[in-house]
Design a protein around this motif. Structure first.
Motif, PDB file in Angstrom:
ATOM      1  N   ALA A  35     -35.962  11.205  10.318  1.00 16.91           N
ATOM      2  CA  ALA A  35     -36.625  10.840   9.068  1.00 16.91           C
ATOM      3  C   ALA A  35     -35.619  10.611   7.940  1.00 16.91           C
ATOM      4  CB  ALA A  35     -37.615  11.920   8.668  1.00 16.91           C
ATOM      5  N   GLU A  36     -34.520  11.368   7.921  1.00 21.29           N
ATOM      6  CA  GLU A  36     -33.552  11.245   6.835  1.00 21.29           C
ATOM      7  C   GLU A  36     -32.892   9.864   6.791  1.00 21.29           C
ATOM      8  OE1 GLU A  36     -30.889  14.662   6.585  1.00 21.29           O
ATOM      9  OE2 GLU A  36     -32.481  15.871   7.468  1.00 21.29           O
ATOM     10  N   PRO A  37     -32.238   9.398   7.881  1.00 22.42           N
ATOM     11  CA  PRO A  37     -31.642   8.062   7.800  1.00 22.42           C
ATOM     12  C   PRO A  37     -32.686   6.954   7.670  1.00 22.42           C
ATOM     13  CG  PRO A  37     -31.229   9.044   9.957  1.00 22.42           C
ATOM     14  CD  PRO A  37     -31.905  10.063   9.112  1.00 22.42           C
ATOM     15  N   ALA A  38     -33.883   7.181   8.196  1.00 25.98           N
ATOM     16  CA  ALA A  38     -34.941   6.175   8.046  1.00 25.98           C
ATOM     17  C   ALA A  38     -35.292   6.010   6.573  1.00 25.98           C
ATOM     18  CB  ALA A  38     -36.169   6.572   8.857  1.00 25.98           C
ATOM     19  N   ALA A  39     -35.436   7.112   5.869  1.00 24.41           N
ATOM     20  CA  ALA A  39     -35.766   7.055   4.446  1.00 24.41           C
ATOM     21  C   ALA A  39     -34.618   6.458   3.641  1.00 24.41           C
ATOM     22  CB  ALA A  39     -36.102   8.453   3.928  1.00 24.41           C
ATOM     23  N   GLU A  40     -33.380   6.837   3.980  1.00 23.83           N
ATOM     24  CA  GLU A  40     -32.211   6.308   3.267  1.00 23.83           C
ATOM     25  C   GLU A  40     -32.070   4.801   3.458  1.00 23.83           C
ATOM     26  OE1 GLU A  40     -28.828   8.422   4.765  1.00 23.83           O
ATOM     27  OE2 GLU A  40     -29.466  10.312   3.886  1.00 23.83           O
ATOM     28  N   SER A  41     -32.403   4.315   4.657  1.00 20.89           N
ATOM     29  CA  SER A  41     -32.180   2.912   5.003  1.00 20.89           C
ATOM     30  C   SER A  41     -33.401   2.030   4.811  1.00 20.89           C
ATOM     31  CB  SER A  41     -31.751   2.808   6.465  1.00 20.89           C
ATOM     32  OG  SER A  41     -30.614   3.586   6.697  1.00 20.89           O
ATOM     33  N   GLY A  42     -34.575   2.646   4.651  1.00 22.77           N
ATOM     34  CA  GLY A  42     -35.794   1.870   4.503  1.00 22.77           C
ATOM     35  C   GLY A  42     -36.281   1.263   5.808  1.00 22.77           C
ATOM     36  N   VAL A  43     -36.005   1.958   6.922  1.00 22.39           N
ATOM     37  CA  VAL A  43     -36.443   1.478   8.233  1.00 22.39           C
ATOM     38  C   VAL A  43     -37.374   2.504   8.862  1.00 22.39           C
ATOM     39  CG1 VAL A  43     -34.325   0.156   8.613  1.00 22.39           C
ATOM     40  CG2 VAL A  43     -34.460   2.500   9.442  1.00 22.39           C
ATOM     41  N   GLU A  44     -38.002   2.110   9.945  1.00 20.57           N
ATOM     42  CA  GLU A  44     -38.879   3.016  10.685  1.00 20.57           C
ATOM     43  C   GLU A  44     -38.043   3.992  11.508  1.00 20.57           C
ATOM     44  OE1 GLU A  44     -42.248   3.054  10.544  1.00 20.57           O
ATOM     45  OE2 GLU A  44     -42.138   1.475   9.043  1.00 20.57           O
ATOM     46  N   ARG A  45     -38.627   5.147  11.812  1.00 16.80           N
ATOM     47  CA  ARG A  45     -37.920   6.124  12.647  1.00 16.80           C
ATOM     48  C   ARG A  45     -37.610   5.561  14.028  1.00 16.80           C
ATOM     49  NH1 ARG A  45     -41.318  11.460  12.173  1.00 16.80           N
ATOM     50  NH2 ARG A  45     -42.939   9.901  12.120  1.00 16.80           N
ATOM     51  N   ALA A  46     -38.424   4.627  14.504  1.00 11.59           N
ATOM     52  CA  ALA A  46     -38.163   4.002  15.812  1.00 11.59           C
ATOM     53  C   ALA A  46     -36.822   3.272  15.810  1.00 11.59           C
ATOM     54  CB  ALA A  46     -39.292   3.042  16.180  1.00 11.59           C
ATOM     55  N   THR A  47     -36.472   2.659  14.691  1.00  6.93           N
ATOM     56  CA  THR A  47     -35.180   1.988  14.584  1.00  6.93           C
ATOM     57  C   THR A  47     -34.051   3.009  14.637  1.00  6.93           C
ATOM     58  OG1 THR A  47     -36.195   0.252  13.252  1.00  6.93           O
ATOM     59  CG2 THR A  47     -33.796   0.407  13.179  1.00  6.93           C
ATOM     60  N   VAL A  48     -34.247   4.143  13.981  1.00  2.59           N
ATOM     61  CA  VAL A  48     -33.245   5.206  14.016  1.00  2.59           C
ATOM     62  C   VAL A  48     -33.142   5.754  15.442  1.00  2.59           C
ATOM     63  CG1 VAL A  48     -32.606   7.479  13.123  1.00  2.59           C
ATOM     64  CG2 VAL A  48     -33.602   5.768  11.592  1.00  2.59           C
ATOM     65  N   ARG A  49     -34.267   5.918  16.114  1.00  2.00           N
ATOM     66  CA  ARG A  49     -34.255   6.397  17.503  1.00  2.00           C
ATOM     67  C   ARG A  49     -33.461   5.436  18.380  1.00  2.00           C
ATOM     68  NH1 ARG A  49     -39.404   7.167  18.152  1.00  2.00           N
ATOM     69  NH2 ARG A  49     -39.832   5.079  18.883  1.00  2.00           N
ATOM     70  N   GLN A  50     -33.666   4.144  18.189  1.00  2.00           N
ATOM     71  CA  GLN A  50     -32.919   3.140  18.944  1.00  2.00           C
ATOM     72  C   GLN A  50     -31.425   3.255  18.638  1.00  2.00           C
ATOM     73  OE1 GLN A  50     -34.130  -0.850  18.066  1.00  2.00           O
ATOM     74  NE2 GLN A  50     -32.652  -1.773  19.441  1.00  2.00           N
ATOM     75  N   ALA A  51     -31.095   3.505  17.385  1.00  2.00           N
ATOM     76  CA  ALA A  51     -29.694   3.648  16.986  1.00  2.00           C
ATOM     77  C   ALA A  51     -29.058   4.878  17.624  1.00  2.00           C
ATOM     78  CB  ALA A  51     -29.589   3.740  15.472  1.00  2.00           C
ATOM     79  N   CYS A  52     -29.849   5.931  17.802  1.00  2.00           N
ATOM     80  CA  CYS A  52     -29.326   7.190  18.341  1.00  2.00           C
ATOM     81  C   CYS A  52     -29.242   7.207  19.864  1.00  2.00           C
ATOM     82  CB  CYS A  52     -30.210   8.349  17.901  1.00  2.00           C
ATOM     83  SG  CYS A  52     -30.205   8.630  16.129  1.00  2.00           S
ATOM     84  N   ALA A  53     -29.928   6.316  20.526  1.00  2.00           N
ATOM     85  CA  ALA A  53     -29.996   6.345  21.992  1.00  2.00           C
ATOM     86  C   ALA A  53     -28.626   6.311  22.668  1.00  2.00           C
ATOM     87  CB  ALA A  53     -30.874   5.195  22.500  1.00  2.00           C
ATOM     88  N   PRO A  54     -27.699   5.443  22.281  1.00  2.00           N
ATOM     89  CA  PRO A  54     -26.385   5.448  22.948  1.00  2.00           C
ATOM     90  C   PRO A  54     -25.635   6.772  22.770  1.00  2.00           C
ATOM     91  CG  PRO A  54     -26.692   3.402  21.760  1.00  2.00           C
ATOM     92  CD  PRO A  54     -27.812   4.322  21.355  1.00  2.00           C
ATOM     93  N   CYS A  55     -25.746   7.368  21.592  1.00  2.00           N
ATOM     94  CA  CYS A  55     -25.076   8.650  21.351  1.00  2.00           C
ATOM     95  C   CYS A  55     -25.692   9.750  22.197  1.00  2.00           C
ATOM     96  CB  CYS A  55     -25.161   9.028  19.875  1.00  2.00           C
ATOM     97  SG  CYS A  55     -24.259   7.902  18.807  1.00  2.00           S
TER      98      CYS A  55
END
Length: 60
Positions: A35-55
């Motif tokens: 929720a934190e980077p989603a709010a900072e970036s103005g994107v959905e949490r699903a986008t953040v989840r996609q970003a975190c998947a490789p890590c």
């Protein structure tokens, strides 16, 4: 990223890496919630989840 565009998953994934390099996030520190980077970036949490998947795959 322009003023009207939203960051891509790749750009969001760079955030923690940049913070580690800058020393504002310690290696091994608890990562922020999705929720934190989603709010900072103005994107959905699903986008953040996609970003975190490789890590998550590397850590697993």
């Amino acid at each position: 990223m322009t003023a009207t565009s939203r960051p891509s998953a790749h750009e969001i994934a760079e955030g923690p890496r940049t913070r580690i390099r800058e020393g504002t996030l310690e290696v091994g520190a608890e990562p922020p919630t999705r929720a934190e980077p989603a709010a900072e970036s103005g994107v959905e949490r699903a986008t953040v989840r996609q970003a975190c998947a490789p890590c998550a795959k590397r850590a697993g």
